[in-house]
Scaffold this motif. Structure first.
Motif, mmCIF file in Angstrom:
data_model
loop_
_atom_site.group_PDB
_atom_site.id
_atom_site.type_symbol
_atom_site.label_atom_id
_atom_site.label_comp_id
_atom_site.label_asym_id
_atom_site.label_seq_id
_atom_site.Cartn_x
_atom_site.Cartn_y
_atom_site.Cartn_z
ATOM 1 N N GLU A 11 0.829 -1.211 0.000
ATOM 2 C CA GLU A 11 0.000 0.000 0.000
ATOM 3 C C GLU A 11 0.863 1.260 0.000
ATOM 4 N N SER A 14 1.788 1.883 -3.532
ATOM 5 C CA SER A 14 0.617 2.351 -4.274
ATOM 6 C C SER A 14 0.246 3.781 -3.905
ATOM 7 N N ALA A 15 0.257 4.088 -2.604
ATOM 8 C CA ALA A 15 -0.163 5.412 -2.141
ATOM 9 C C ALA A 15 0.923 6.463 -2.303
ATOM 10 N N ALA A 21 -0.477 4.678 3.280
ATOM 11 C CA ALA A 21 -0.671 3.237 3.510
ATOM 12 C C ALA A 21 -1.353 3.002 4.853
ATOM 13 N N ARG A 24 -5.092 3.769 4.544
ATOM 14 C CA ARG A 24 -5.804 2.740 3.796
ATOM 15 C C ARG A 24 -6.033 1.482 4.628
ATOM 16 N N LEU A 25 -5.068 1.167 5.477
ATOM 17 C CA LEU A 25 -5.140 -0.076 6.252
ATOM 18 C C LEU A 25 -5.740 0.120 7.639
ATOM 19 N N GLN A 69 2.659 -8.903 -3.437
ATOM 20 C CA GLN A 69 1.273 -8.885 -3.903
ATOM 21 C C GLN A 69 0.733 -10.304 -4.050
ATOM 22 N N LEU A 91 -8.184 -5.366 -2.196
ATOM 23 C CA LEU A 91 -8.197 -4.389 -3.278
ATOM 24 C C LEU A 91 -8.102 -5.106 -4.622
#
Length: 296
Positions: A11, A14-15, A21, A24-25, A69, A91
């Motif tokens: 994350e 990605s972020a 991150a 998001r978590l 991943q 996700l």
């Protein structure tokens, strides 16, 4: 390996930030930082290069990202296999062409996310060919005659293509009767593509087309067609409503018909496909089977 630490790493990439991150978590910033430090200590390498303004993966981080991943997806799939589809989560990163994404995929995603509230969806709409593995996408919906590759492709539906034009254009220029007549018409083609594929007498043929207007977007060509700029070769799912209300006319040639393409779900070749991907593909196929095309 600790799944929380893996999730923080994935994350964060990605972020673009550790704080992103953590949000998001649902973690605190300190907890996210400790998790990442623990992962880097176990691996013996630095995964992220970070300063006060930015974060980016190191060479080791880039190499480790697809494995992280895959481990997270394998864990989610394993849990889903024993917990049932109702507990599918995580996700799901999906890509589709701009027109199909807006008209078909987004309405489907709305009902899909309502049915599976633990699944998050990140949708990229673009007409370029996305590198699923390199860019970290789980799934692509593609409309094309697919070339052989290391990716898994599952056919969802046939994308029947039709020649269409606005009544105003046909009043001005007339209607083509045979394939060769297209040479004398304003054809609305993608920039750099001056041939359209047809089936004629049981064989595939390529017809040269030209016109004064080109664009790099199917959606723009669609709009140009409705404005009377010329004849376009478009998919039935894209134009069925305009044909139904008379704003576009479906042109039928006496000696040929446009090549049919496949709408396919394409995903990386893995021994264990995540449950979220399987659910999305299965339900997208069911949705397309109930769509109002082909036209009668």
């Amino acid at each position: 390996m600790d799944s929380v630490s893996l999730a923080v790493f994935v994350e964060a990439v990605s972020a673009g930030s550790l704080a992103g991150a953590a949000r998001r978590l649902g973690l605190g910033s300190l907890a996210a930082g400790r998790s990442l430090a623990s992962l880097e200590k176990r691996l013996g390498v630095r995964l992220l290069q970070r300063n006060t303004r930015s974060l980016s993966p190191t060479a080791a981080g880039i190499a480790f990202l697809p494995h992280a991943q895959a481990m997270l997806e394998a864990e989610a799939a394993a849990l889903a296999s024993v917990a049932g589809n109702a507990d599918a989560s995580g996700l799901l990163r999906v890509t589709a062409s701009a027109a199909f994404g807006r008209k078909v995929v987004v309405p489907f995603i709305a009902s899909f996310m309502d049915q599976y509230p633990k699944i998050k969806v990140d949708l990229l709409v673009t007409d370029r060919l996305v590198d699923l593995v390199g860019e970290g996408y789980d799934l692509a919906i593609r409309i094309a005659q697919l070339r052989s590759s290391d990716l898994i492709a599952r056919r969802l539906f046939d994308s029947i293509r039709v020649l269409v034009a606005a009544p105003s254009y046909l009043k001005r220029a007339g209607s083509p009767q045979e394939l060769r007549d297209l040479v004398d018409h304003e054809c609305l083609a993608l920039a750099g593509q001056n041939h359209w594929s047809f089936s004629q007498g049981g064989r595939q043929v390529s017809q040269h087309v030209s016109g004064r207007f080109t664009a790099n977007s199917i959606e723009i060509l669609h709009r140009a067609c409705t404005e009377g700029l010329g004849i376009a070769l478009l998919s039935e799912w894209d134009v069925h409503s305009e044909i139904s209300d008379g704003s576009l006319v479906n042109l039928t040639l006496k000696d040929a018909f446009a090549e049919t393409l496949s709408i396919s779900a394409v995903y990386p070749s893995r021994r264990l496909v995540p449950a979220k991907v399987k659910l999305f593909v299965e339900q997208m196929r069911a949705r397309l089977d109930k769509a109002p095309w082909p036209l009668n």
